[in-house]
Write an enzyme that holds these catalytic residues in place. Structure first.
Site, mmCIF file in Angstrom:
data_model
loop_
_atom_site.group_PDB
_atom_site.id
_atom_site.type_symbol
_atom_site.label_atom_id
_atom_site.label_comp_id
_atom_site.label_asym_id
_atom_site.label_seq_id
_atom_site.Cartn_x
_atom_site.Cartn_y
_atom_site.Cartn_z
ATOM 1 N N ASP A 264 0.863 -1.177 0.000
ATOM 2 C CA ASP A 264 0.000 0.000 0.000
ATOM 3 C C ASP A 264 0.905 1.234 0.000
ATOM 4 O O ASP A 264 2.122 1.138 0.180
ATOM 5 C CB ASP A 264 -0.958 -0.013 1.194
ATOM 6 C CG ASP A 264 -2.166 0.890 0.924
ATOM 7 O OD1 ASP A 264 -2.101 1.728 0.014
ATOM 8 O OD2 ASP A 264 -3.173 0.754 1.629
HETATM 9 C C1 BGC Z 1 -4.990 3.214 0.235
HETATM 10 C C2 BGC Z 1 -5.181 2.171 -0.844
HETATM 11 C C3 BGC Z 1 -4.987 2.785 -2.207
HETATM 12 C C4 BGC Z 1 -3.629 3.469 -2.265
HETATM 13 C C5 BGC Z 1 -3.291 4.065 -3.600
HETATM 14 C C6 BGC Z 1 -3.742 4.039 0.052
HETATM 15 O O1 BGC Z 1 -3.719 5.105 0.925
HETATM 16 O O2 BGC Z 1 -4.964 2.570 1.493
HETATM 17 O O3 BGC Z 1 -6.434 1.578 -0.716
HETATM 18 O O4 BGC Z 1 -5.117 1.815 -3.201
HETATM 19 O O5 BGC Z 1 -3.596 4.486 -1.276
HETATM 20 O O6 BGC Z 1 -4.031 5.203 -3.864
#
Ligand code: BGC
Ligand code: BGC
Length: 719
Positions: A264
């Protein structure tokens, strides 16, 4: 390209080029010809040498923009390895569908698949290759803002939706130009943070993890999802992004996942504040050892991996394997042949917001809405009634909800506009009544005056979009006091009140329930929200949503979910009630249960029958129930099937959802619905972590919610 050519390509790459493939950055550095890194980008610490060799980027979109980036990048790329474009297309790209919790409330996986299909088409023509969806984290705590991104509290429901989303995004195969790759997230158990606080510790036994929390990710993998995203939380003390047991031992070895694991956003470097790595080099070692392929928006691989390989701490082979997984994905998508894939500015104009897409968004929105209460005031009578539409969600508020990245809140239909089209001019009155978080005496008075001239009040209330979603946990899940004040004031007029709710989580609805004659849960319904709500209010569409997550009486009950255990002193049967498992000040049960939802018609369940009273482990049996539409209008009903294992080796839930079917019935019509029971369905994780079904007695329930009491028993025998 032939797969063996990929090996040749890999062999031509320098170690640094290989590590570049393992790094994901945002698209901004590609905005200029010479990949400048200035201002906020410099603050993010993106190393300049990474930009020409990064393997993928996130958050860029639009056919023209993505084409330009790809073109510039390839001009610099020594070996012509195209970039992958990834982004969060979570419940629509531009045509926005209800939030996933709303999609869960449809209990209609065909619609979920269609919504993913539309998302994929719009994303593909805009130049995207991968979506960071579906999010399948199991949730039992509505304080956590990200419950809006899930399909709820039940593993069976989540599994079915996980498959549907993956199939919708990925299509049959990638010869379909509008198929995009999906990435299931957030692995694992991100939906169970202590206290519902985002990013917080997750603590559960391995048995519970395997029993409840892992199965929906596994369902997405079995459906063929190409990528898995790690979660921010720890799993038994180890953050997912550096958790070798979770990623390598379970996901890869046990489940056979050979696709791409991506972290993530920033999660890899967070091993430092978690306190399991002293510095970036140790972070890179742990993430790589865990077989995490792509590091999103931190740069420990590009800074330290080569050194770790030279020191013999990371093998060159594990780097090659990770790179190959990424190259294989690029190849599957046909990017070596056509790095622009479906990006097409003309098609963007044609397909985005097309009538077909909007019509589908409307259909999903209508089926997502849950009628929680109705004292015979709905549907409204469009011929006779004068309607006062009041509340901050009547017009102008965001109908889309969070994670509608490219959504355009202004493009969404609003209740006021649609009602105006549908009703005679003197039939619709309007006043705002309050903002989301505050009101004034003036606004309240104007609302009272407006409402006093009407036959019925429709009150559109809710949470602002940013009150749910990431980093939006709450300890109080009531509507903001200003809106409750408005409701109370209007209730004094003694006119029927229909409350329509826009929100991203189960709420404490005690006040709303007390002062409303009807409640329609509309979630954040998306681009066609206003239209879908109006269709339901006016009776053009009969509501058919059912809750995918329990609505608690109050925050103190959380977690409250339908498939809990009995305890040794169940409140229902313990004779000395003083010593039963209960609260002194509140019931044990949610205000609105999982699976609950009303219709404008009524459904009668009868003749629950079993094809036999016992089965052996290699047999199946059938459970049949007759459902009759006993009301006066056509309706859809979600027929739910639950099983209880009466005596297990470990304690078993009081009931578990094992099947569901959404059917349509004309007034007076009956249908028989059959569920097949197999031993597979009765298996669970034992104390030694083995998975099997115990012989003995089981009870089956079928009906219109998790509260159904009609049941029958059967015996599972060895042979
Ligand atoms: C979130 C994810 C997301 C990623 C990319 C993160 O802060 O937890 O769900 O896919 O950002 O935008
Ligand atoms: C209590 C124990 C107590 C026992 C004997 C139980 O109900 O839980 O703490 O020792 O009674 O009085």
């Amino acid at each position: 390209m032939e797969n063996n050519k990929l090996i040749e390509l890999l062999n031509e790459m320098t170690v640094e080029e290989k590590i570049g493939q393992l790094s994901q950055i945002s698209g901004e550095p590609y905005a200029s010809e010479n990949f400048e890194i200035t201002g906020p980008l410099a603050e993010m610490g993106i190393p300049k040498k990474l930009v020409p060799i990064a393997g993928s980027i996130l958050g860029a979109s639009g056919a023209a923009a993505t084409k330009k980036i790809q073109e510039r990048y390839l001009k610099e790329s020594r070996l012509n390895i195209p970039l992958l474009f990834m982004a969060d297309v979570v419940h629509g790209y531009k045509t926005i569908f209800p939030i996933p919790l709303g999609i869960g409330a449809t209990w209609n996986t065909d619609l979920a698949k269609e919504s993913a299909r539309v998302s994929a088409i719009e994303a593909a023509v805009s130049g995207l290759h991968v979506t960071f969806s579906p999010m399948v984290d199991l949730v039992r705590d509505p304080r956590w803002g990200r419950v809006m991104e899930t399909t709820g509290e039940d593993k069976h429901l989540n599994e079915r939706f996980a498959e549907a989303f993956v199939h919708g995004y990925q299509g049959e195969n990638y010869s379909d130009p509008y198929a995009i790759a999906s990435c299931v997230k957030h692995f694992a158990a991100y939906g169970a943070p202590e206290g519902g606080r985002d990013y917080n510790t997750v603590n559960m036994s391995e048995r519970q993890l395997r029993e409840d929390y892992l199965s929906a990710y596994q369902a997405a993998i079995d459906a063929g999802t190409e990528l898995v995203m790690t979660s921010f939380n720890t799993v038994d003390g180890i953050p997912s992004s550096g958790n070798k047991w979770l990623l390598n031992d379970v996901l890869r070895k046990e489940w056979g996942f050979d696709g791409v694991i991506i972290s993530d956003w920033g999660a890899v470097k967070e091993l430092i504040p978690h306190g399991v790595a002293a510095d970036e080099k140790e972070v890179a070692l742990k993430a790589m050892t865990a077989t995490l392929d792509i590091e999103m928006m931190t740069f420990t691989y590009i800074r330290h991996l080569e050194e770790l390989i030279n020191e013999g701490k990371v093998s060159a082979k594990s780097l090659d394997e990770a790179v190959l997984r990424i190259l294989r994905l690029k190849n599957k998508l046909g990017l070596f042949e056509n790095p622009y894939r479906a990006a097409d500015a003309e098609k963007e104009k044609q397909l985005i917001f097309s009538d077909d897409h909007r019509e589908k968004a409307n259909r999903v929105a209508e089926e997502s809405m849950v009628l929680l209460k109705n004292n015979s005031v709905l549907p409204l009578d469009a011929q006779k009634q004068k309607i006062a539409l009041i509340g901050p969600f009547s017009k102008g508020e965001n109908m889309l909800g969070e994670w509608s990245w490219k959504g355009e809140p202004d493009s969404a239909s609003q209740i006021f506009d649609i009602m105006k089209e549908r009703l005679a001019p003197d039939q619709l009155l309007y006043a705002k009544g309050s903002e989301i978080k505050e009101t004034t005496e003036e606004l309240l008075k104007a609302a009272e005056e407006t409402a006093s001239g009407a036959d019925i009040i429709v009150l559109a209330l809710g949470e602002s979009a940013d009150m749910s979603g990431e980093a939006a946990s709450l300890t109080d899940i009531k509507l903001p006091p200003a809106q409750i004040d408005l409701l109370k004031r209007l209730s004094k007029l003694d006119k029927p009140i229909v409350t329509v709710l826009f929100n991203g989580r189960p709420l404490d609805l005690n006040d709303v329930e007390k002062y409303s004659d009807a409640i329609l849960e509309a979630w954040f319904p998306g681009t066609e929200g206003g239209q879908a709500v109006t269709n339901i209010l006016l009776g053009k569409t009969n509501p058919s949503g059912k809750l995918p997550m329990s609505f608690p009486e109050n925050v103190g009950q959380i977690p409250v979910y339908y498939n809990h255990f009995s305890t040794g002193r169940p409140v229902e049967t313990t004779t000395n009630r003083k010593y039963a498992s209960k609260y002194l000040d509140c019931s044990n049960y949610p205000k609105y249960a999982f699976g609950y939802g009303l219709s404008y018609t009524t459904f009668l369940y009868s003749e629950l029958t079993l094809s036999k009273e016992h089965m052996t482990k290699d047999e199946t049996l059938e459970v049949t129930i007759t459902v009759t539409n006993s009301g006066t209008v056509k309706g859809k009903e979600v027929v739910q099937f639950y099983v209880r294992d009466l005596v297990g080796e470990v304690v078993r839930p009081k009931r578990e959802l094992k099947g569901f079917e959404k059917i349509t019935l004309e007034p007076g019509e009956s249908k028989k619905v059959t569920f097949k029971v197999s031993t597979d369905m009765l298996r669970y994780v034992h104390s030694d972590l083995s998975v099997s079904a115990d012989t003995g007695e089981f009870e089956v329930f079928a009906g219109g919610s998790s509260l159904v009491t009609e049941s029958k028993k059967f015996l599972l025998k060895e042979q």
